[in-house]
Design a protein around this motif. Structure first.
Motif, short mmCIF file in Angstrom:
data_model
loop_
_atom_site.label_atom_id
_atom_site.label_comp_id
_atom_site.label_asym_id
_atom_site.label_seq_id
_atom_site.Cartn_x
_atom_site.Cartn_y
_atom_site.Cartn_z
N VAL A 20 1.04 -1.05 -0.02
CA VAL A 20 -0.20 0.03 0.04
C VAL A 20 0.72 1.23 0.10
O VAL A 20 0.77 2.30 -0.80
N GLU A 21 1.69 1.42 0.77
CA GLU A 21 2.84 2.53 1.03
C GLU A 21 3.61 2.63 -0.35
O GLU A 21 3.42 3.78 -0.84
N GLU A 22 3.88 1.63 -0.88
CA GLU A 22 4.61 1.68 -2.17
C GLU A 22 3.85 2.14 -3.39
O GLU A 22 4.31 3.23 -4.19
N ASN A 23 2.76 1.69 -3.39
CA ASN A 23 1.59 2.33 -4.22
C ASN A 23 1.45 3.69 -4.19
O ASN A 23 1.43 4.73 -5.01
N LEU A 24 1.21 4.13 -2.89
CA LEU A 24 0.96 5.71 -2.54
C LEU A 24 2.24 6.37 -2.93
O LEU A 24 2.19 7.73 -3.71
N LEU A 25 3.32 5.95 -2.67
CA LEU A 25 4.64 6.82 -3.15
C LEU A 25 4.72 6.88 -4.72
O LEU A 25 5.42 7.69 -5.00
N MET A 26 4.01 6.00 -5.47
CA MET A 26 4.05 6.15 -6.84
C MET A 26 3.39 7.35 -7.42
O MET A 26 3.60 8.04 -8.41
N GLY A 27 2.53 7.79 -6.40
CA GLY A 27 1.76 9.04 -6.83
C GLY A 27 2.65 10.35 -6.54
O GLY A 27 2.24 11.42 -6.89
N LEU A 28 3.74 10.15 -6.06
CA LEU A 28 4.82 11.20 -5.67
C LEU A 28 5.75 11.52 -6.74
O LEU A 28 6.60 12.39 -6.78
N SER A 29 5.56 10.79 -8.18
CA SER A 29 6.63 10.84 -8.85
C SER A 29 6.74 12.19 -9.75
O SER A 29 7.75 12.53 -10.13
N ARG A 30 6.01 13.17 -9.42
CA ARG A 30 6.30 14.53 -9.99
C ARG A 30 7.06 15.35 -9.15
O ARG A 30 7.50 16.48 -9.39
N PHE A 31 7.28 14.87 -7.82
CA PHE A 31 8.01 15.81 -6.93
C PHE A 31 9.37 15.03 -6.79
O PHE A 31 9.88 14.05 -7.51
N SER A 32 10.24 15.70 -6.10
CA SER A 32 11.86 15.42 -6.18
C SER A 32 12.30 15.63 -4.60
O SER A 32 11.46 16.16 -3.90
N GLY A 33 13.11 15.03 -4.39
CA GLY A 33 13.95 15.24 -2.82
C GLY A 33 12.94 14.46 -1.94
O GLY A 33 12.32 13.35 -2.13
N SER A 34 12.89 15.07 -0.73
CA SER A 34 12.22 14.61 0.45
C SER A 34 10.58 14.47 0.15
O SER A 34 10.11 13.65 0.60
N GLN A 35 10.17 15.28 -0.53
CA GLN A 35 8.59 15.13 -1.26
C GLN A 35 8.49 14.04 -1.64
O GLN A 35 7.19 13.58 -1.91
N ALA A 36 9.30 13.25 -2.35
CA ALA A 36 8.84 11.88 -3.17
C ALA A 36 9.10 10.73 -2.32
O ALA A 36 8.95 9.72 -2.97
#
Length: 232
Positions: free
Chosen positions: A93-109
């Motif tokens: 679940v957490e890895e799926n959610l992290l996929m949604g952060l692909s447009r960010f960089s650094g700690s935001q991602a």
């Protein structure tokens, strides 16, 4: 604001979308209703750049986006939850959610935003489980959470109630109301479940045969006979 003007799409010799024009405003839920096969999902794929529109214009926040690729539309603040969810079943679940952060960089991602787990507490409880092990309703919550992780200003949902138990439908409705009330996001909701749409719609659009055949305020759906247009 999303603005669609005279949008057309064809498959072979079939005219699938016939001059669609509408707006989806920030702070509102725009519900698009219609029976199967009228072109609703085709429209959403055009909006996301998954298939090119043959004619017409699509503007987001006052700028044309017809030439943008799907990932560029995500970077512009648009998120899409497709019909069927399309989560990654072998990822947690957490890895799926992290996929949604692909447009960010650094700690935001690298960190799931806390508000995702606040909206969907079940995802926090199950963050270490594989996505494929979740129930259908939990997978739908995961798909919406993944889309929200990109912090969109336009959220597009394709039939989020399909195959979902009533208790989860109610929870998803509550999340949509919460997001709309924040006033910083436009929500375009494609739905066949009339009661769900009627509870949420600030404005509604009804599609038939590739055209918008009726539109109005959500509060007027009952008296304008919308149920008869979208149910068999």
């Amino acid at each position: 604001m999303l603005q669609v003007d005279a949008l057309h799409q064809y498959y072979g010799g079939s005219h699938i979308l016939r001059g669609l024009s509408f707006e989806a405003r920030v702070g509102e839920v725009t519900c698009l209703l219609g029976r199967n096969g009228v072109g609703k999902t085709t429209l959403l794929k055009c909006l996301m750049g998954l298939i090119p529109a043959k004619q017409g214009a699509v503007n987001w926040e006052g700028k044309p986006i017809a030439g943008l690729k799907p990932h560029q539309r995500v970077n512009a603040g648009i998120a899409y939850v497709p019909q069927g969810r399309e989560i990654f079943p072998r990822l947690s679940v957490e890895e799926n959610l992290l996929m949604g952060l692909s447009r960010f960089s650094g700690s935001q991602a690298t960190r799931v935003p806390a508000f995702i787990y606040e909206l969907f507490p079940v995802l926090l409880d199950m963050r270490g489980r594989r996505g494929g092990d979740l129930s259908g309703g939990q997978q739908q919550q995961l798909a919406i959470g993944r889309a929200l992780a990109s912090q969109p200003r336009l959220l597009i949902l394709d039939e989020p109630t399909e195959g979902i138990q009533p208790s989860v439908i109610k929870e998803i409705g509550g999340v949509i109301r919460t997001l709309a009330a924040r006033g910083d996001m436009a929500i375009l909701l494609v739905e066949q479940f009339y009661d769900f749409a009627a509870e949420l719609a600030d404005q509604y659009l009804v599609m038939a045969r590739g055209e918008i055949v009726q539109r109005g305020r959500g509060a007027d759906m009952a008296q304008e006979g919308v149920r008869g247009l979208v149910t068999i």
